[in-house]
Design a protein around this motif. Structure first.
Motif, PDB file in Angstrom:
ATOM      1  N   MET A   1       0.841  -1.185   0.000  1.00  0.00           N
ATOM      2  CA  MET A   1       0.000   0.000   0.000  1.00  0.00           C
ATOM      3  C   MET A   1       0.883   1.244   0.000  1.00  0.00           C
ATOM      4  SD  MET A   1      -2.665   1.438   2.882  1.00  0.00           S
ATOM      5  CE  MET A   1      -3.442  -0.117   3.049  1.00  0.00           C
ATOM      6  N   GLN A   2       0.543   2.196  -0.831  1.00  0.00           N
ATOM      7  CA  GLN A   2       1.282   3.446  -0.846  1.00  0.00           C
ATOM      8  C   GLN A   2       0.860   4.290   0.351  1.00  0.00           C
ATOM      9  OE1 GLN A   2       0.728   5.422  -4.543  1.00  0.00           O
ATOM     10  NE2 GLN A   2       1.719   3.824  -5.729  1.00  0.00           N
ATOM     11  N   ASN A   3       1.842   4.859   1.038  1.00  0.00           N
ATOM     12  CA  ASN A   3       1.567   5.636   2.245  1.00  0.00           C
ATOM     13  C   ASN A   3       0.605   6.787   2.005  1.00  0.00           C
ATOM     14  OD1 ASN A   3       3.303   3.965   3.574  1.00  0.00           O
ATOM     15  ND2 ASN A   3       5.026   5.355   3.474  1.00  0.00           N
ATOM     16  N   LYS A   4       0.718   7.463   0.863  1.00  0.00           N
ATOM     17  CA  LYS A   4      -0.111   8.640   0.603  1.00  0.00           C
ATOM     18  C   LYS A   4      -1.593   8.298   0.491  1.00  0.00           C
ATOM     19  CE  LYS A   4       3.392  11.516  -1.512  1.00  0.00           C
ATOM     20  NZ  LYS A   4       3.481  12.604  -0.591  1.00  0.00           N
ATOM     21  N   LYS A   5      -1.906   7.027   0.354  1.00  0.00           N
ATOM     22  CA  LYS A   5      -3.303   6.634   0.213  1.00  0.00           C
ATOM     23  C   LYS A   5      -3.957   6.287   1.546  1.00  0.00           C
ATOM     24  CE  LYS A   5      -2.897   5.348  -4.523  1.00  0.00           C
ATOM     25  NZ  LYS A   5      -3.667   4.813  -5.582  1.00  0.00           N
ATOM     26  N   ILE A   6      -3.210   6.322   2.631  1.00  0.00           N
ATOM     27  CA  ILE A   6      -3.792   6.013   3.936  1.00  0.00           C
ATOM     28  C   ILE A   6      -4.750   7.139   4.320  1.00  0.00           C
ATOM     29  CG2 ILE A   6      -3.344   5.652   6.393  1.00  0.00           C
ATOM     30  CD1 ILE A   6      -0.584   4.556   5.583  1.00  0.00           C
ATOM     31  N   LYS A   7      -6.004   6.783   4.566  1.00  0.00           N
ATOM     32  CA  LYS A   7      -7.030   7.767   4.940  1.00  0.00           C
ATOM     33  C   LYS A   7      -7.579   7.522   6.340  1.00  0.00           C
ATOM     34  CE  LYS A   7      -7.115   9.718   0.865  1.00  0.00           C
ATOM     35  NZ  LYS A   7      -6.307  10.871   0.652  1.00  0.00           N
ATOM     36  N   LYS A   8      -7.487   6.264   6.797  1.00  0.00           N
ATOM     37  CA  LYS A   8      -8.013   5.905   8.111  1.00  0.00           C
ATOM     38  C   LYS A   8      -7.061   4.936   8.794  1.00  0.00           C
ATOM     39  CE  LYS A   8     -12.895   6.387   7.027  1.00  0.00           C
ATOM     40  NZ  LYS A   8     -14.208   5.744   7.044  1.00  0.00           N
ATOM     41  N   VAL A   9      -7.104   4.962  10.120  1.00  0.00           N
ATOM     42  CA  VAL A   9      -6.346   4.013  10.920  1.00  0.00           C
ATOM     43  C   VAL A   9      -7.313   3.413  11.931  1.00  0.00           C
ATOM     44  CG1 VAL A   9      -4.475   3.713  12.582  1.00  0.00           C
ATOM     45  CG2 VAL A   9      -4.170   5.264  10.650  1.00  0.00           C
ATOM     46  N   LYS A  10      -7.323   2.096  11.997  1.00  0.00           N
ATOM     47  CA  LYS A  10      -8.172   1.397  12.954  1.00  0.00           C
ATOM     48  C   LYS A  10      -7.276   0.809  14.038  1.00  0.00           C
ATOM     49  CE  LYS A  10     -11.909  -1.892  13.285  1.00  0.00           C
ATOM     50  NZ  LYS A  10     -12.746  -2.871  12.614  1.00  0.00           N
ATOM     51  N   VAL A  11      -7.589   1.140  15.290  1.00  0.00           N
ATOM     52  CA  VAL A  11      -6.842   0.650  16.450  1.00  0.00           C
ATOM     53  C   VAL A  11      -7.838  -0.132  17.296  1.00  0.00           C
ATOM     54  CG1 VAL A  11      -5.521   1.282  18.494  1.00  0.00           C
ATOM     55  CG2 VAL A  11      -5.321   2.668  16.416  1.00  0.00           C
ATOM     56  N   GLY A  12      -7.746  -1.461  17.250  1.00  0.00           N
ATOM     57  CA  GLY A  12      -8.758  -2.268  17.931  1.00  0.00           C
ATOM     58  C   GLY A  12     -10.116  -1.947  17.337  1.00  0.00           C
TER      59      GLY A  12
END
Length: 114
Positions: A1-12
């Motif tokens: 996955m390209q870093n610039k495409k990260i839009k959300k982070v799920k933690v638990g």
């Protein structure tokens, strides 16, 4: 996955919309002197013990340190403090201080989503 495409982070079971600190200015200033609403700021690093500060912050923040897609450390800091993560990390998520019990998310799985 390209870093610039990260839009959300799920933690638990928690989910954060993120602003990616993807250039020198964003990494240097982070949330300092700015308000990004309910979003979190995501910093990606080569694996290391991350050091950071809350100088010029307008409000307290929560910081989650991530390594190997797991939360390795979490801390709540008031403005004008410094902190060095005791564990090696490859990512840091910072957001406005919340009512999350940071001790309960240690070890939680982390997913980076588009």
């Amino acid at each position: 996955m390209q870093n610039k495409k990260i839009k959300k982070v799920k933690v638990g079971n928690l989910e954060f919309e993120v602003v990616l600190a993807d250039n020198f200015i964003k990494r240097a200033f982070g949330l300092m002197l700015r308000d990004i609403g309910d979003k979190a700021m995501l910093f990606l690093y080569k694996r290391r013990k991350i050091a950071m500060h809350t100088f010029f912050m307008l409000y307290p923040i929560d910081i989650i340190f991530i390594d190997k897609n797991r939360v390795v450390e979490a801390v709540r800091l008031k403005p004008w403090k410094t902190y060095k993560c005791k564990n090696y990390s490859t990512a840091m998520l910072e957001f406005k201080c919340s009512d999350i019990d940071l001790n309960e998310i240690i070890g939680e799985k982390v997913e980076f989503m588009r």
